[in-house]
Design a protein around this motif. Structure first.
Motif, PDB file in Angstrom:
ATOM      1  N   THR A  72      24.891 -22.579 -18.847  1.00 47.02           N
ATOM      2  CA  THR A  72      24.109 -21.722 -17.893  1.00 47.02           C
ATOM      3  C   THR A  72      22.693 -22.037 -18.428  1.00 47.02           C
ATOM      4  O   THR A  72      21.683 -21.401 -17.771  1.00 47.02           O
ATOM      5  CB  THR A  72      24.997 -20.709 -18.740  1.00 47.02           C
ATOM      6  N   ALA A  73      23.052 -21.975 -20.238  1.00 43.90           N
ATOM      7  CA  ALA A  73      21.546 -21.479 -20.602  1.00 43.90           C
ATOM      8  C   ALA A  73      20.377 -23.052 -20.505  1.00 43.90           C
ATOM      9  O   ALA A  73      19.204 -22.729 -20.052  1.00 43.90           O
ATOM     10  CB  ALA A  73      21.356 -22.453 -22.602  1.00 43.90           C
ATOM     11  N   LEU A  74      20.920 -24.398 -19.928  1.00 41.66           N
ATOM     12  CA  LEU A  74      19.611 -25.323 -19.357  1.00 41.66           C
ATOM     13  C   LEU A  74      19.409 -25.661 -17.604  1.00 41.66           C
ATOM     14  O   LEU A  74      17.866 -24.765 -18.141  1.00 41.66           O
ATOM     15  CB  LEU A  74      21.206 -26.225 -18.983  1.00 41.66           C
ATOM     16  N   ARG A  94      15.328 -24.001 -16.798  1.00 43.44           N
ATOM     17  CA  ARG A  94      14.783 -24.164 -16.023  1.00 43.44           C
ATOM     18  C   ARG A  94      13.385 -23.355 -14.855  1.00 43.44           C
ATOM     19  O   ARG A  94      12.840 -23.145 -15.070  1.00 43.44           O
ATOM     20  CB  ARG A  94      15.435 -25.048 -15.268  1.00 43.44           C
ATOM     21  N   PHE A  95      14.757 -21.854 -14.837  1.00 42.69           N
ATOM     22  CA  PHE A  95      14.488 -20.375 -13.984  1.00 42.69           C
ATOM     23  C   PHE A  95      13.401 -19.881 -14.926  1.00 42.69           C
ATOM     24  O   PHE A  95      12.154 -19.470 -14.514  1.00 42.69           O
ATOM     25  CB  PHE A  95      15.102 -20.178 -13.835  1.00 42.69           C
ATOM     26  N   SER A 131       8.734  -8.956 -11.821  1.00 41.54           N
ATOM     27  CA  SER A 131       9.512  -8.409 -11.584  1.00 41.54           C
ATOM     28  C   SER A 131       9.650 -10.307 -11.326  1.00 41.54           C
ATOM     29  O   SER A 131       9.067 -11.322 -11.101  1.00 41.54           O
ATOM     30  CB  SER A 131       9.212  -8.157  -9.767  1.00 41.54           C
ATOM     31  N   LEU A 132      10.903 -10.643 -11.605  1.00 39.02           N
ATOM     32  CA  LEU A 132      11.694 -11.801 -11.387  1.00 39.02           C
ATOM     33  C   LEU A 132      11.530 -12.488 -10.041  1.00 39.02           C
ATOM     34  O   LEU A 132      12.085 -11.544  -9.893  1.00 39.02           O
ATOM     35  CB  LEU A 132      12.884 -12.359 -12.935  1.00 39.02           C
ATOM     36  N   GLY A 140      17.742 -12.404 -22.546  1.00 41.36           N
ATOM     37  CA  GLY A 140      17.239 -13.288 -23.502  1.00 41.36           C
ATOM     38  C   GLY A 140      15.804 -13.920 -22.908  1.00 41.36           C
ATOM     39  O   GLY A 140      14.578 -14.555 -23.091  1.00 41.36           O
ATOM     40  N   VAL A 141      16.464 -14.770 -21.778  1.00 42.30           N
ATOM     41  CA  VAL A 141      15.137 -14.983 -20.644  1.00 42.30           C
ATOM     42  C   VAL A 141      14.240 -14.522 -19.833  1.00 42.30           C
ATOM     43  O   VAL A 141      13.170 -14.333 -20.179  1.00 42.30           O
ATOM     44  CB  VAL A 141      16.119 -15.926 -19.713  1.00 42.30           C
ATOM     45  N   VAL A 142      14.793 -12.879 -19.788  1.00 42.05           N
ATOM     46  CA  VAL A 142      14.130 -11.900 -18.993  1.00 42.05           C
ATOM     47  C   VAL A 142      13.033 -11.188 -20.731  1.00 42.05           C
ATOM     48  O   VAL A 142      11.669 -11.318 -20.622  1.00 42.05           O
ATOM     49  CB  VAL A 142      15.014 -10.292 -18.970  1.00 42.05           C
ATOM     50  N   ARG A 143      13.162 -12.045 -21.857  1.00 43.78           N
ATOM     51  CA  ARG A 143      12.254 -10.915 -22.776  1.00 43.78           C
ATOM     52  C   ARG A 143      11.759 -12.267 -22.743  1.00 43.78           C
ATOM     53  O   ARG A 143      10.481 -12.102 -23.531  1.00 43.78           O
ATOM     54  CB  ARG A 143      13.074 -10.689 -24.186  1.00 43.78           C
ATOM     55  N   ASN A 144      11.861 -13.080 -22.508  1.00 45.02           N
ATOM     56  CA  ASN A 144      11.642 -14.757 -23.482  1.00 45.02           C
ATOM     57  C   ASN A 144      10.355 -14.549 -22.180  1.00 45.02           C
ATOM     58  O   ASN A 144       8.970 -14.981 -22.407  1.00 45.02           O
ATOM     59  CB  ASN A 144      12.297 -15.834 -22.487  1.00 45.02           C
TER      60      ASN A 144
END
Length: 269
Positions: free
Chosen positions: A34-36, A40-41, A113-114, A122-126
């Motif tokens: 899932t992290a990989l 990329r996203f 917005s994504l 974590g991805v949203v904050r990154n």
């Protein structure tokens, strides 16, 4: 009796390394795919949104607020960030693919917005970190609030001679009916943090560097530890982290949210 014997190696490992460290090692093995995909996203979204913004928002402090379908709570969180006594700040709201509500008109506020929902804080904050330029970065969830001097208290320590690289204040945990539950205030100790989940990024203000990024593992509510714990404990491996015992965060203990659980899970028979 046999169950107790079978659990003995696990109990020894917990005492030696800490249950949170062991759980995180398991997470990295089981959730690595899932992290990989999410990395990329994240890269694609950071590039797309940076192009839309043009000049990156810049200030002494960048405050990142992730959000998903909490319009009223988000507006309150944004207002508490904009009402800080520290004005050299930009606030970036990153919506996790649900759409943004109307927000205050303030030149320090940016909202994006994504392209789709990630369900991965974590991805949203990154993305918010990557879209901004600042000396320090702070984090506020869309259902929590800061006291007006939260950033002022943090920066007074960070900017002092021989100040640390990051600080976190105490949290006043509040029940949904508005009553106080308790105040969480624990000095930073990486060894203690291996056994107790007392680290939360709503109270965390850190110097921007290569260590300041969140885990991209997709953590459902059942997955422990949370990404807050992972970031702060990892950041503290190479950078000085200091606790400020003043409560400057009103932290909603929300049954529908990923609020920090301090207790370790009960052993299974």
């Amino acid at each position: 009796m046999m169950r107790r014997i079978a659990r003995a190696p696990w109990e020894l490992l917990k005492q030696t390394f800490g249950w949170l460290v062991l759980f995180e090692a398991r997470n990295k093995v089981l959730l690595a795919p899932t992290a990989l995909r999410l990395r990329r996203f994240e890269d694609a979204e950071a590039h797309r949104l940076a192009a839309d913004l043009g000049e990156p928002p810049a200030a002494l402090v960048a405050t990142v607020i992730p959000t998903h379908r909490r319009p009223e709570a988000l507006r309150a969180a944004v207002r508490s960030a904009l009402d800080q006594t520290v004005t050299d700040q930009v606030v970036v709201v990153v919506d996790d693919g649900a759409g943004l509500p109307e927000l205050p008109d303030d030149p320090r506020l940016f909202a994006v917005s994504l392209a789709r929902n990630t369900a991965t804080a974590g991805v949203v904050r990154n993305v918010g970190i990557r879209l901004t330029r600042s000396r320090y970065v702070a984090f506020l969830d869309d259902d929590n609030l800061w006291e007006p001097d939260h950033l002022e208290q943090a920066l007074a320590t960070l900017e002092a001679p021989e100040g640390p690289d990051a600080v976190y204040t105490a949290l006043r945990r509040v029940l949904p009916d508005g009553t106080d539950r308790d105040v969480l205030s624990v000095s930073f100790d990486r060894r203690r943090a291996a056994h107790e989940a007392f680290l939360d990024t709503n109270a965390f203000v850190a110097r921007r560097n290569r260590s300041l990024y969140f885990s991209r593992l997709r953590r459902t509510p059942e997955v422990l530890p949370r990404e807050d714990w992972e970031l702060i404990r990892r950041y503290g491996r190479r950078h000085e982290v200091r606790h400020l015992p003043r409560a400057t965060v009103r932290y909603l203990v929300n049954p529908d949210s990923f609020w920090t659980a301090w207790e370790s899970p009960a052993p299974r028979d």
